[in-house]
Design a protein around this motif. Structure first.
Motif, PDB file in Angstrom:
ATOM      1  N   UNK A   1     124.578  74.020 -54.098  1.00 19.60           N
ATOM      2  CA  UNK A   1     124.644  72.661 -54.621  1.00 19.60           C
ATOM      3  C   UNK A   1     125.616  71.787 -53.849  1.00 19.60           C
ATOM      4  N   UNK A   2     125.458  70.467 -54.017  1.00 20.48           N
ATOM      5  CA  UNK A   2     126.240  69.507 -53.244  1.00 20.48           C
ATOM      6  C   UNK A   2     127.729  69.599 -53.541  1.00 20.48           C
ATOM      7  N   UNK A   3     128.090  69.744 -54.806  1.00 15.81           N
ATOM      8  CA  UNK A   3     129.511  69.771 -55.162  1.00 15.81           C
ATOM      9  C   UNK A   3     130.233  70.926 -54.482  1.00 15.81           C
ATOM     10  N   UNK A   4     129.637  72.113 -54.515  1.00 17.85           N
ATOM     11  CA  UNK A   4     130.244  73.267 -53.856  1.00 17.85           C
ATOM     12  C   UNK A   4     130.268  73.089 -52.339  1.00 17.85           C
ATOM     13  N   UNK A   5     129.207  72.471 -51.810  1.00 27.49           N
ATOM     14  CA  UNK A   5     129.145  72.252 -50.367  1.00 27.49           C
ATOM     15  C   UNK A   5     130.252  71.311 -49.911  1.00 27.49           C
TER      16      UNK A   5
ATOM     17  N   UNK B   1     125.679  71.173 -34.265  1.00 30.57           N
ATOM     18  CA  UNK B   1     124.511  71.573 -35.053  1.00 30.57           C
ATOM     19  C   UNK B   1     124.859  72.722 -35.996  1.00 30.57           C
ATOM     20  N   UNK B   2     125.619  73.694 -35.519  1.00 30.67           N
ATOM     21  CA  UNK B   2     126.012  74.825 -36.356  1.00 30.67           C
ATOM     22  C   UNK B   2     126.855  74.357 -37.540  1.00 30.67           C
ATOM     23  N   UNK B   3     127.743  73.412 -37.285  1.00 28.79           N
ATOM     24  CA  UNK B   3     128.586  72.813 -38.326  1.00 28.79           C
ATOM     25  C   UNK B   3     127.711  72.187 -39.413  1.00 28.79           C
ATOM     26  N   UNK B   4     126.711  71.410 -38.980  1.00 35.04           N
ATOM     27  CA  UNK B   4     125.815  70.757 -39.939  1.00 35.04           C
ATOM     28  C   UNK B   4     124.972  71.770 -40.697  1.00 35.04           C
ATOM     29  N   UNK B   5     124.544  72.830 -40.013  1.00 38.62           N
ATOM     30  CA  UNK B   5     123.722  73.842 -40.670  1.00 38.62           C
ATOM     31  C   UNK B   5     124.516  74.595 -41.738  1.00 38.62           C
ATOM     32  N   UNK B   6     125.782  74.848 -41.478  1.00 36.99           N
ATOM     33  CA  UNK B   6     126.623  75.492 -42.495  1.00 36.99           C
ATOM     34  C   UNK B   6     126.658  74.637 -43.764  1.00 36.99           C
TER      35      UNK B   6
END
Length: 248
Positions: free
Chosen positions: A43-47, A29-34
């Motif tokens: 933004x998605x590209x940076x993420x 969950x922590x991984x997904x929250x990051x």
């Protein structure tokens, strides 16, 4: 479990094992929250850039530690026990992972549906696909080493590597030099409903998001058209069908 436990040292053997499982859940969950928060803030590209860096480094660190504790070696980034499995067993493991994915999707949907109703569940589902489809396209592009804008042939290849491709039966028909039709001939969810005598699940709204975002994330020039998807009527040999068109 006792009503009160004040420290980890108070846990018995089974309770300790349960806590470890819970810790793995927290990591997921922590991984997904990051990722979600970076996407929200930057933004998605940076993420996705951050995800690439963090996932590669994090995987290496975590698997090395797990290998030491559980007694397995790594070879070229893969647990050696997996490489020692037969192709048949690896295929079974892949099927298991795919089935777990769709089961996980279903329990999340029902968790919302049973407490807040179908409308809220579908709204959350469709929004989830708006984020998952580009992510899955990104991972597949990396796995296949697809170039930017790989065209319809690139999309055909990518569709074969979606998790759904392991669960359902699908087919492709060339429609014109600049388009092809993708059909979902057997759908795990819809086939199960059919066996129970239930109507098709009305998945068109989610499908419009799912396929449009996936195709566009593989090649930004590709346009998606829905030929038919429940609640639309459809022939016996497919549940949904989509046309992908390359706009030069």
């Amino acid at each position: 479990m006792p009503d009160r436990i004040d420290s980890i040292q108070d846990l018995d053997h089974e309770q300790t094992a349960r806590l470890i499982i819970d810790m793995f859940h927290r990591i997921i969950v922590h991984y997904a929250l990051w990722y979600t928060e970076i996407r929200h803030q930057m933004g998605t590209e940076k993420a996705l850039e951050a995800l690439k860096t963090a996932s590669e480094r994090g995987y290496e660190i975590q698997m090395k530690r797990l290998g030491k504790v559980l007694g397995f070696e790594m070879k070229d980034g893969i647990p050696l026990p997996m490489l020692n499995m037969s192709k048949e067993k690896l295929s079974d493991l892949m099927d298991c992972a795919a089935a777990n994915w769709i089961a996980n999707d279903g329990v999340w949907f029902q968790a919302v549906e049973f407490t807040n109703g179908m409308i809220d569940a579908k709204r959350c589902n469709d929004t989830c696909w708006a984020h998952f489809s580009p992510f899955e396209a990104w991972t597949i592009r990396r796995f296949l080493n697809l170039p930017d804008n790989p065209g319809l042939e690139g999309l055909k290849r990518a569709l074969n590597f979606r998790i759904y491709a392991r669960l359902n039966t699908q087919s492709v028909i060339d429609d014109s030099p600049n388009s092809f039709i993708f059909r979902m001939n057997e759908c795990r969810v819809q086939s199960a409903r059919k066996r129970k005598g239930l109507d098709d699940y009305p998945c068109k709204s989610g499908g419009m998001v799912e396929y449009t975002y996936f195709a566009r994330s593989i090649d930004s020039r590709i346009i998606t058209e829905c030929i038919g998807c429940p609640p639309d009527r459809h022939p016996e040999d497919w549940f949904c069908a989509w046309r992908f068109i390359l706009k030069e």
